[in-house]
Design a protein around this motif. Structure first.
Motif, PDB file in Angstrom:
ATOM      1  N   PRO B  55      76.663 -31.765  -5.855  1.00  0.00           N
ATOM      2  CA  PRO B  55      76.449 -30.529  -6.618  1.00  0.00           C
ATOM      3  C   PRO B  55      76.063 -29.340  -5.738  1.00  0.00           C
ATOM      4  O   PRO B  55      76.571 -28.237  -5.930  1.00  0.00           O
ATOM      5  CB  PRO B  55      75.315 -30.892  -7.576  1.00  0.00           C
ATOM      6  N   GLU B  56      75.187 -29.553  -4.755  1.00  0.00           N
ATOM      7  CA  GLU B  56      74.759 -28.421  -3.937  1.00  0.00           C
ATOM      8  C   GLU B  56      75.916 -27.838  -3.133  1.00  0.00           C
ATOM      9  O   GLU B  56      75.908 -26.659  -2.806  1.00  0.00           O
ATOM     10  CB  GLU B  56      73.633 -28.863  -2.991  1.00  0.00           C
ATOM     11  N   LEU B  57      76.875 -28.659  -2.811  1.00  0.00           N
ATOM     12  CA  LEU B  57      78.037 -28.153  -2.082  1.00  0.00           C
ATOM     13  C   LEU B  57      79.007 -27.466  -3.033  1.00  0.00           C
ATOM     14  O   LEU B  57      79.625 -26.471  -2.693  1.00  0.00           O
ATOM     15  CB  LEU B  57      78.731 -29.309  -1.358  1.00  0.00           C
ATOM     16  N   ALA B  58      79.118 -28.010  -4.249  1.00  0.00           N
ATOM     17  CA  ALA B  58      80.058 -27.434  -5.205  1.00  0.00           C
ATOM     18  C   ALA B  58      79.647 -26.031  -5.619  1.00  0.00           C
ATOM     19  O   ALA B  58      80.501 -25.230  -5.989  1.00  0.00           O
ATOM     20  CB  ALA B  58      80.171 -28.336  -6.432  1.00  0.00           C
ATOM     21  N   ILE B  59      78.345 -25.722  -5.579  1.00  0.00           N
ATOM     22  CA  ILE B  59      77.953 -24.379  -5.977  1.00  0.00           C
ATOM     23  C   ILE B  59      77.857 -23.431  -4.782  1.00  0.00           C
ATOM     24  O   ILE B  59      77.508 -22.268  -4.935  1.00  0.00           O
ATOM     25  CB  ILE B  59      76.615 -24.350  -6.746  1.00  0.00           C
ATOM     26  N   ASN B  60      78.154 -23.910  -3.604  1.00  0.00           N
ATOM     27  CA  ASN B  60      78.121 -23.060  -2.418  1.00  0.00           C
ATOM     28  C   ASN B  60      79.375 -22.185  -2.418  1.00  0.00           C
ATOM     29  O   ASN B  60      80.480 -22.697  -2.520  1.00  0.00           O
ATOM     30  CB  ASN B  60      78.094 -23.958  -1.174  1.00  0.00           C
ATOM     31  N   PRO B  61      79.209 -20.845  -2.304  1.00  0.00           N
ATOM     32  CA  PRO B  61      80.386 -19.971  -2.361  1.00  0.00           C
ATOM     33  C   PRO B  61      81.416 -20.297  -1.280  1.00  0.00           C
ATOM     34  O   PRO B  61      82.607 -20.114  -1.497  1.00  0.00           O
ATOM     35  CB  PRO B  61      79.801 -18.575  -2.148  1.00  0.00           C
TER      36      PRO B  61
END
Lengths: 465, 182
Positions: B55-61
């Motif tokens: 998840p933290e990578l998926a929300i990284n622009p």
């Protein structure tokens, strides 16, 4: 010749019958009857103490073996994750990156090094992220002599292996049959008892008997898992007409909580064995079982629960607002639906001791039967339950904020990490709006606006679901 | 399962990775468990979806760019060696590297290799220049829909103007280095 054989067979048969009788009388005498009345013979606590001593010895032995094997330092436990991270906000860290040039953040504008912030954050999350680790079992600091938790531990010494072997024999050949028998007896008695009680017309007698039957069966089931439960702050126990919320680690949570009080369960109606149990339970006292189609209609669910709570004589509802099993190291986002019903919320924190057995149900990896078998072949289940003081919604607080307040209280009491991430990320993708929040924050920095709240997006609690 | 992880990675492989990347033995086994926990298909390689599941990578622009950096040209799967090779760029620089062999090639995590990695995240077509379009692409990913095209264009122009020294209207690697550190 055949006479002799038959004689031999008869002897064997009678020995087997005698053994079986002894087995059952031991079980009933020493385990079931005390369990039914909430007494304990102290055998389990002695067992736990012996286990603790053995595990401590095993830990020291492993550490010593590690030191002897290599000159490298023993890998230390990592409480906060694999890597060292900078803890600053987006503004702080970008300012750090820009300091090589004499351009400050407050003047706005773009710098080529700004993208480094995102790259660093992205790579950190690839190596170790806070969310996906919650959906797999907690890693133990030191091996607890169960094969399933054998992570990186190699052969150390003969004595350790012998103890491990003994452990396997005891767990699989002695404890496992015992536990299975108890579980079967417990569940059968639950079905029979509740059906019988269901025939009674009288209200008060019926309720009293129903509570008794439920308690007895759950206590037998708890013995069936060698569960040692320590309840704290019993004065805060959930009352009738209230809602009990707790953090969710496994289906066993229900057994753990129901050992000390009676709750109205909420859930989906299943078919098969579960369905039989559910239907008979409903006969003796009102539980709330939903059809699959009803579950989707939020309003129908809320109104039914509201009706249940409004009847002040009904048992407190038991709800797990996380919606899915988490691995007992953190508490994830509470769905606000349960907090819209009204009524008093009684929060409960449940913390399992991972040394004796991993209670987390990884539903992606193991199905229910597999999970229960693993539970029954662990050393034991040791769990602490804290009853927290009741909470109600404050003026001007909406359901989501209330949910977060309750979640923090539970996390704080249980020593768990309080996370704002949604448990449904186990299966679903994360929402786009979180990415958009980060983009918005960065844009305002580039345009040079001042006075923005520089908190990282997903810790804000005012976010709508 | 835990025990599977440590048995699948052989000692020789660990030694090879150690030589190539400079990670220590325990770091490699740790990262291998991380690799296997991300590998939902259990086939020894990671796909882009496996990364997206974080998840933290998926929300990284800039998440997609970072994920792309792991995959070699035109490929859809990355194995553990490739995974480690990319991560090796981010190992902290140590003052006394054990293999201070003057004939050995520069370690993956040297300062200039780190900067080259960051440069390549801008310079997608690998022509050793960051053009206006490439800069605009990264900018657009970082700001989303919050800044208009004209404003973004002028930011990009200003950045190139400040950095460009040889007048070719793009940023070369040397100009990049000068801009991001003194």
């Amino acid at each position: 010749m055949t006479d002799l054989c038959e004689g031999g067979m008869d002897d064997l048969w009678s020995i087997a019958v005698v053994l079986l009788q002894v087995w059952f009388s031991v079980m009933i005498g020493f385990i079931m009857i005390p369990a039914m009345f909430g007494l304990s013979l102290g055998v389990t606590s002695v067992y736990i103490q012996i286990l603790v001593k053995i595990l401590e010895w095993a830990t020291l032995r492993i550490e010593r073996g590690h030191r002897e094997r290599s000159t490298l330092p023993v890998p230390a436990p990592l409480p906060f994750g694999l890597i060292q991270r900078e803890g600053g906000s987006m503004e702080q860290e970008m300012g750090e990156l820009r300091r090589y040039r004499t351009q400050s953040i407050s003047r706005g504008e773009f710098a080529l090094s700004d993208s480094f912030y995102f790259y660093i954050k992205g790579l950190e999350s690839i190596v170790d992220d806070q969310v996906t680790q919650r959906f797999s079992s907690e890693e133990l600091v030191s091996w607890n002599l169960l094969t399933r938790t054998n992570h990186n531990f190699h052969y150390i010494s003969l004595r350790l292996t012998v103890i491990w072997g003994l452990g396997v024999i005891i767990r699989y050949c002695v404890l496992f049959p015992l536990r299975i028998t108890l579980a079967i007896i417990g569940l059968t008695w639950l079905v029979i008892g509740t059906t019988l009680v269901g025939f009674l017309p009288n209200k008060r007698l019926k309720n009293w008997l129903s509570e008794l039957v439920h308690l007895m069966c759950y206590r037998i089931c708890a013995r069936g898992l060698s569960a040692t439960i320590q309840y704290h702050n019993k004065e805060n126990k959930p009352q009738k007409g209230g809602i009990c919320v707790a953090n969710h680690t496994s289906p066993i949570d229900i057994v753990i909580l129901a050992n000390d009080g009676c709750y109205a369960m909420v859930g989906q109606s299943h078919g098969g064995l579960m369905g039989v149990i559910q239907r008979s339970m409903v006969r003796s006292c009102p539980h709330v079982w939903f059809e699959r189609s009803e579950m989707r209609d939020r309003n129908a669910v809320t109104s039914r629960l509201r009706a249940h709570v409004a009847a002040k004589t009904n048992l407190p509802i038991l709800i797990f607002p996380e919606g899915t099993c988490i691995n007992n190291t953190s508490v994830m986002m509470f769905k606000k639906g349960s907090f819209e019903i009204g009524g008093t919320i009684y929060p409960v924190a449940i913390k399992y001791d991972p040394r004796f057995g991993d209670a987390f149900w990884n539903s992606a990896k193991y199905n229910m039967v597999n999970y229960l078998l693993r539970m029954m072949t662990s050393w034991a289940i040791v769990v602490n339950v804290w009853y927290l003081p009741p909470m109600t919604r404050r003026e001007g607080e909406d359901a989501a904020q209330f949910a977060n307040r309750v979640k923090s209280a539970i996390a704080h009491q249980g020593g768990l990490l309080d996370m704002a991430w949604d448990g449904s990320l186990k299966r679903a993708k994360v929402k786009e709006e979180f990415k958009e929040q980060q983009q918005k924050m960065y844009s305002s920095m580039v345009m040079g606006k001042k006075g923005r709240n520089s908190q990282e997006p997903h810790t804000e609690s005012t976010r709508r679901q | 399962m835990g025990s599977r992880a440590s048995t699948l990675l052989r000692e020789e492989e660990i030694e090879e990775i150690k030589k190539e990347t400079g990670f220590s033995h325990s770091q490699i086994t740790r990262l291998y468990s991380r690799f296997t926990s991300l590998d939902k298909g259990e086939n020894g390689t990671l796909s882009r979806e496996d990364f997206q599941r974080i998840p933290e990578l998926a929300i990284n622009p800039l998440g997609d760019r970072i994920i792309n950096a792991f995959f070699p040209e035109g490929e859809d799967q990355v194995n553990f060696r490739g995974f480690m090779r990319t991560l090796a760029h981010f190992r902290p620089i140590e003052d006394n590297e054990k293999n201070k062999d003057p004939t050995a090639s520069e370690p993956l995590n040297s300062r200039s290799n780190k900067l080259l990695f960051a440069f390549r995240l801008y310079d997608l077509d690998r022509d050793d220049k960051i053009s206006r379009d490439e800069l605009l692409q990264v900018l657009r990913m970082m700001v989303g829909v919050n800044i208009s095209d004209e404003q973004l264009g002028s930011i990009a122009d200003r950045t190139i103007q400040e950095a460009d020294q040889n007048g070719d209207n793009s940023i070369s690697f040397n100009e990049f280095i000068k801009k991001v550190c003194l």
